[in-house]
Design a protein around this motif. Sequence first.
Motif, PDB file in Angstrom:
ATOM      1  N   ASN A 155      41.730 -14.281  28.312  1.00 58.82           N
ATOM      2  CA  ASN A 155      40.716 -14.439  29.359  1.00 58.82           C
ATOM      3  C   ASN A 155      41.331 -14.322  30.751  1.00 58.82           C
ATOM      4  O   ASN A 155      42.482 -14.713  30.969  1.00 58.82           O
ATOM      5  CB  ASN A 155      40.046 -15.812  29.241  1.00 58.82           C
ATOM      6  N   ASP A 156      40.539 -13.797  31.687  1.00 57.80           N
ATOM      7  CA  ASP A 156      40.996 -13.764  33.068  1.00 57.80           C
ATOM      8  C   ASP A 156      40.851 -15.151  33.681  1.00 57.80           C
ATOM      9  O   ASP A 156      40.379 -16.100  33.037  1.00 57.80           O
ATOM     10  CB  ASP A 156      40.225 -12.713  33.876  1.00 57.80           C
ATOM     11  N   VAL A 157      41.262 -15.294  34.945  1.00 60.02           N
ATOM     12  CA  VAL A 157      41.294 -16.605  35.595  1.00 60.02           C
ATOM     13  C   VAL A 157      39.911 -17.238  35.654  1.00 60.02           C
ATOM     14  O   VAL A 157      39.752 -18.444  35.414  1.00 60.02           O
ATOM     15  CB  VAL A 157      41.903 -16.488  37.008  1.00 60.02           C
ATOM     16  N   ARG A 158      38.902 -16.434  35.953  1.00 56.75           N
ATOM     17  CA  ARG A 158      37.549 -16.982  36.056  1.00 56.75           C
ATOM     18  C   ARG A 158      37.103 -17.597  34.725  1.00 56.75           C
ATOM     19  O   ARG A 158      36.554 -18.702  34.681  1.00 56.75           O
ATOM     20  CB  ARG A 158      36.565 -15.885  36.479  1.00 56.75           C
ATOM     21  N   LYS A 159      37.368 -16.904  33.640  1.00 58.57           N
ATOM     22  CA  LYS A 159      36.984 -17.419  32.327  1.00 58.57           C
ATOM     23  C   LYS A 159      37.851 -18.616  31.933  1.00 58.57           C
ATOM     24  O   LYS A 159      37.377 -19.545  31.260  1.00 58.57           O
ATOM     25  CB  LYS A 159      37.089 -16.310  31.285  1.00 58.57           C
ATOM     26  N   GLN A 160      39.113 -18.618  32.348  1.00 57.10           N
ATOM     27  CA  GLN A 160      39.967 -19.781  32.090  1.00 57.10           C
ATOM     28  C   GLN A 160      39.396 -21.017  32.768  1.00 57.10           C
ATOM     29  O   GLN A 160      39.389 -22.121  32.189  1.00 57.10           O
ATOM     30  CB  GLN A 160      41.383 -19.513  32.596  1.00 57.10           C
ATOM     31  N   LEU A 161      38.908 -20.856  33.993  1.00 57.38           N
ATOM     32  CA  LEU A 161      38.281 -21.970  34.705  1.00 57.38           C
ATOM     33  C   LEU A 161      37.030 -22.442  33.973  1.00 57.38           C
ATOM     34  O   LEU A 161      36.766 -23.652  33.900  1.00 57.38           O
ATOM     35  CB  LEU A 161      37.938 -21.556  36.137  1.00 57.38           C
ATOM     36  N   CYS A 162      36.278 -21.505  33.426  1.00 52.39           N
ATOM     37  CA  CYS A 162      35.076 -21.880  32.660  1.00 52.39           C
ATOM     38  C   CYS A 162      35.462 -22.685  31.425  1.00 52.39           C
ATOM     39  O   CYS A 162      34.804 -23.683  31.089  1.00 52.39           O
ATOM     40  CB  CYS A 162      34.297 -20.636  32.261  1.00 52.39           C
ATOM     41  N   TYR A 163      36.507 -22.255  30.737  1.00 50.18           N
ATOM     42  CA  TYR A 163      36.993 -23.006  29.578  1.00 50.18           C
ATOM     43  C   TYR A 163      37.424 -24.411  29.995  1.00 50.18           C
ATOM     44  O   TYR A 163      37.148 -25.393  29.286  1.00 50.18           O
ATOM     45  CB  TYR A 163      38.170 -22.278  28.920  1.00 50.18           C
ATOM     46  N   LEU A 164      38.114 -24.519  31.124  1.00 49.08           N
ATOM     47  CA  LEU A 164      38.581 -25.817  31.600  1.00 49.08           C
ATOM     48  C   LEU A 164      37.407 -26.766  31.837  1.00 49.08           C
ATOM     49  O   LEU A 164      37.423 -27.921  31.384  1.00 49.08           O
ATOM     50  CB  LEU A 164      39.392 -25.643  32.887  1.00 49.08           C
ATOM     51  N   VAL A 165      36.400 -26.276  32.531  1.00 45.93           N
ATOM     52  CA  VAL A 165      35.217 -27.091  32.795  1.00 45.93           C
ATOM     53  C   VAL A 165      34.530 -27.484  31.484  1.00 45.93           C
ATOM     54  O   VAL A 165      34.111 -28.639  31.299  1.00 45.93           O
ATOM     55  CB  VAL A 165      34.244 -26.337  33.720  1.00 45.93           C
ATOM     56  N   ALA A 166      34.432 -26.535  30.560  1.00 49.48           N
ATOM     57  CA  ALA A 166      33.781 -26.806  29.276  1.00 49.48           C
ATOM     58  C   ALA A 166      34.556 -27.846  28.471  1.00 49.48           C
ATOM     59  O   ALA A 166      33.954 -28.737  27.847  1.00 49.48           O
ATOM     60  CB  ALA A 166      33.651 -25.508  28.482  1.00 49.48           C
ATOM     61  N   ILE A 167      35.872 -27.761  28.471  1.00 44.86           N
ATOM     62  CA  ILE A 167      36.704 -28.714  27.729  1.00 44.86           C
ATOM     63  C   ILE A 167      36.528 -30.126  28.276  1.00 44.86           C
ATOM     64  O   ILE A 167      36.279 -31.074  27.520  1.00 44.86           O
ATOM     65  CB  ILE A 167      38.191 -28.293  27.790  1.00 44.86           C
ATOM     66  N   LEU A 168      36.625 -30.271  29.598  1.00 46.38           N
ATOM     67  CA  LEU A 168      36.571 -31.605  30.199  1.00 46.38           C
ATOM     68  C   LEU A 168      35.168 -32.201  30.140  1.00 46.38           C
ATOM     69  O   LEU A 168      34.996 -33.384  29.821  1.00 46.38           O
ATOM     70  CB  LEU A 168      37.069 -31.552  31.644  1.00 46.38           C
TER      71      LEU A 168
END
Length: 379
Positions: A155-168
């Motif tokens: 995933n690119d950075v934007r999608k990584q940030l989405c994963y981070l938000v989803a995880i937390l």
Amino acid sequence: MSKQTGGRLVSLDALRGFDMFWIMSGEHIIHELAKATNWPVFRVMSAQLHHTVWNGFTFYDMIFPLFLFISGISMPYSMQKKVQLAGVGEAFELPWKDKKALYLSMLRRTLLLIILGCIVNGLLAFRGYEQTRFASVLGRIGLAWFFAGLIYLNNDVRKQLCYLVAILSGYWAMMEFIPVPGYGAGVLTMEGSFESYVDRLLLPGKLHDGIHDPEGIMSTIPAVGTALMGILTGTFLRDGKFSMREKACFLFAAGIGFVLLGLLWDTVFPINKRLWTSSFVVYTAGWSLLLLSIFYWVIDVAGFQRWAFLFIIIGTNSILIYMCAEGLVNFKYTADYIFGGAIRHLPLLWQPVLAAMSVTFVQLILLYILYRNKLFLKI
């Protein structure tokens, strides 16, 4: 052991060494100084070198997430050569054959860390399945790093940030709204939390606290967020759009922002290391960024490295010294054999202080020998 190659971020090794210093023996020096001097500064430091019982935060609670955060930072650097050889711009653009090799390498590293973690827990002195603790600090590092790496590689950075938000946010929602038999939903105690309930159901062997394990299954999910925040930080540090000074300033500002955000989230989802709550992830990421910004500014921007040499030799063999200090090597016996006779001739009040310092001295001598010979434990 393997020979070290170049291209390391010196401030990262120093920060890793600073982090590991407190676990390997630094805490004992402070505890003994507090007893010997009764000075307020050492009493405060000594109090900070104990884990909180449940909710709350001390410096000692910072050590584990900082190490995991640093592991995440290292990933974009370790992938840099592979990305360049493949002729692509980012890791997620790597062709399948390269990713497949990386997946296998990452899986091997994770399994090895899980095994080493079990060994630290006493696996070699096997007393039966029910008396064996399989969850561990090293195991969590391996698992969190692995799954964060999978996100990074796809995933690119934007999608990584989405994963981070989803995880937390997802972890918060599970802890808050999924009911636990006999307790209900949103009970964030050691007995009643959803995290502890899942560990009692699914985690094999012995739990650290009988009814709960601080390195359990559920709380490894937000730990992936800690590693992922480190990866995002490493990606930023490798970005050529900003000067090193600008990066240091941004890291510091971001650190303050995450600390405040963590404190805000703490009002509804308490900062808790044992549950590795989402607020704990954000709060510790903030402090990790603040510490990184200072080390990065002083060492990499200003160029002052000599003061950090001892931290660097610890940081380049951090997992080795962690395993040794956790019981695989009796440094206290060696230190007493070498220095015990002289120490026993000194004032009784100061003998424990010097004994603790002698343990650190023996550890540093070992690490220095390994460093001089470019021998590093690579996992």
